[in-house]
Design a protein around this motif. Structure first.
Motif, short mmCIF file in Angstrom:
data_model
loop_
_atom_site.label_atom_id
_atom_site.label_comp_id
_atom_site.label_asym_id
_atom_site.label_seq_id
_atom_site.Cartn_x
_atom_site.Cartn_y
_atom_site.Cartn_z
N LYS A 68 -9.48 -2.28 12.19
CA LYS A 68 -8.51 -2.39 11.10
C LYS A 68 -7.68 -1.11 11.02
N GLU A 69 -6.36 -1.29 10.87
CA GLU A 69 -5.46 -0.15 10.75
C GLU A 69 -5.34 0.28 9.30
N HIS A 70 -5.31 1.60 9.10
CA HIS A 70 -5.12 2.19 7.78
C HIS A 70 -3.93 3.15 7.87
N THR A 71 -2.82 2.80 7.23
CA THR A 71 -1.63 3.64 7.27
C THR A 71 -1.78 4.76 6.26
N LEU A 72 -1.66 5.99 6.73
CA LEU A 72 -1.81 7.15 5.86
C LEU A 72 -0.48 7.66 5.36
N GLN A 73 0.56 7.55 6.18
CA GLN A 73 1.84 8.14 5.81
C GLN A 73 2.97 7.44 6.53
N PHE A 74 4.11 7.38 5.85
CA PHE A 74 5.37 7.04 6.49
C PHE A 74 6.19 8.32 6.50
N ALA A 75 6.95 8.52 7.54
CA ALA A 75 7.84 9.68 7.61
C ALA A 75 9.25 9.16 7.83
N ILE A 142 -4.50 10.21 -3.11
CA ILE A 142 -5.94 9.94 -3.22
C ILE A 142 -6.29 9.51 -4.63
N LEU A 143 -5.78 10.24 -5.62
CA LEU A 143 -6.07 9.90 -7.01
C LEU A 143 -5.50 8.53 -7.38
N SER A 144 -4.31 8.21 -6.90
CA SER A 144 -3.74 6.90 -7.23
C SER A 144 -4.56 5.79 -6.60
N ASN A 145 -5.08 6.00 -5.39
CA ASN A 145 -5.93 4.99 -4.77
C ASN A 145 -7.22 4.78 -5.54
N LEU A 146 -7.69 5.84 -6.19
CA LEU A 146 -8.92 5.74 -6.98
C LEU A 146 -8.68 5.16 -8.37
N ALA A 147 -7.53 5.47 -8.97
CA ALA A 147 -7.36 5.17 -10.39
C ALA A 147 -6.34 4.08 -10.70
N VAL A 155 4.27 -0.07 -6.95
CA VAL A 155 5.43 0.48 -7.66
C VAL A 155 5.63 1.95 -7.28
N ALA A 156 4.54 2.71 -7.19
CA ALA A 156 4.64 4.11 -6.77
C ALA A 156 5.17 4.21 -5.34
N PHE A 157 4.72 3.31 -4.47
CA PHE A 157 5.21 3.28 -3.08
C PHE A 157 6.72 3.06 -3.05
N VAL A 158 7.19 2.07 -3.81
CA VAL A 158 8.62 1.75 -3.83
C VAL A 158 9.42 2.94 -4.36
N ASN A 159 8.87 3.66 -5.33
CA ASN A 159 9.56 4.83 -5.87
C ASN A 159 9.58 5.98 -4.86
N THR A 160 8.52 6.13 -4.08
CA THR A 160 8.46 7.19 -3.08
C THR A 160 9.33 6.88 -1.87
N LYS A 169 7.12 -3.52 8.34
CA LYS A 169 6.41 -4.80 8.30
C LYS A 169 5.49 -4.84 7.08
N ASN A 170 5.30 -6.05 6.56
CA ASN A 170 4.47 -6.21 5.36
C ASN A 170 3.05 -5.68 5.58
N TYR A 171 2.49 -5.89 6.77
CA TYR A 171 1.12 -5.43 6.98
C TYR A 171 1.02 -3.91 7.01
N HIS A 172 2.15 -3.21 7.36
CA HIS A 172 2.15 -1.74 7.27
C HIS A 172 2.06 -1.29 5.81
N ILE A 173 2.85 -1.95 4.96
CA ILE A 173 2.84 -1.60 3.53
C ILE A 173 1.48 -1.92 2.94
N ALA A 174 0.96 -3.10 3.24
CA ALA A 174 -0.36 -3.49 2.71
C ALA A 174 -1.43 -2.51 3.17
N SER A 175 -1.36 -2.11 4.43
CA SER A 175 -2.31 -1.14 4.97
C SER A 175 -2.22 0.19 4.24
N TYR A 176 -1.00 0.64 3.96
CA TYR A 176 -0.78 1.89 3.22
C TYR A 176 -1.38 1.81 1.82
N LEU A 177 -1.23 0.63 1.19
CA LEU A 177 -1.71 0.44 -0.18
C LEU A 177 -3.20 0.10 -0.26
#
Length: 194
Positions: A68-75, A142-147, A155-160, A169-177
């Motif tokens: 399973k892929e886990h996206t940590l960052q987009f640049a 990290i805190l947002s993923n926990l809380a 919503v935070a992703f869209v703002n960032t 791709k949708n699966y990249h966003i889902a993986s990031y979230l």
């Protein structure tokens, strides 16, 4: 496209640099061009460089033992990217980096960076502040993923990354979230109903 000196002026826009310093930096960077879906860095390879994103979009991801892929960052444009754990320790990559759009990057090795820092003291402050912001950003993530709920994380992703959804791709966003693509679709439908 701009020449390297113009790109360097953009990167270091908040620093006063002499023409000699600008040319030293411009001659140190190397342009790298990636096509969509091209790999920049693979796990277990030696990491000698960091990259400034002039154009395009990349993602850093980890593949767990189940595949399973886990996206940590987009640049995106005006961001820096590397496997910094390996870059600063001169170790092997623990993550992969791929281009999800055609991209133009400027490459800077650790040795080149040290040379620039020794010769242009203003860059020391620039890179320190960049690392401080990056560290703060990762802690917030990290805190947002926990809380936060999945919807709040979206919503935070869209703002960032306000202009990235059409290109990713949708699966990249889902993986990031940290959610499934089905959950992502439900969240978007809920928010669209407003």
């Amino acid at each position: 496209m701009c020449n390297t000196t113009q790109i360097v002026q953009k990167i270091f826009k908040n620093i006063t640099l002499t023409n000699d310093e600008l040319h030293l930096i411009a001659n140190t960077f190397e342009k790298v061009y990636l096509k969509k879906d091209e790999t920049l860095l693979k796990i277990n390879t030696t990491v000698k460089n960091q990259y400034y994103v002039y154009s395009g979009c990349l993602r850093t991801f980890y593949i767990d033992k189940t595949g399973k892929e886990h996206t940590l960052q987009f640049a995106i444009e005006d961001w820096w990217i590397s496997d910094y754990t390996a870059f600063f320790s001169s170790g092997k990559a623990i993550m992969n980096i791929e281009s999800i759009q055609n991209a133009t990057l400027l490459k800077l090795s650790r040795t080149q960076m040290e040379h620039l820092l020794e010769n242009i003291p203003a860059l020391e402050t620039f890179f320190r502040k960049k690392m401080e912001r990056a560290f703060s950003s990762f802690q917030k993530r990290i805190l947002s993923n926990l809380a936060l709920s999945a919807q709040e994380r979206y919503v935070a992703f869209v703002n960032t990354y306000p202009n990235i959804e059409q290109s990713v791709k949708n699966y990249h966003i889902a993986s990031y979230l940290g959610i499934t693509t089905e959950s992502l679709s439900r969240i978007r439908k809920t928010l669209a109903k407003g």
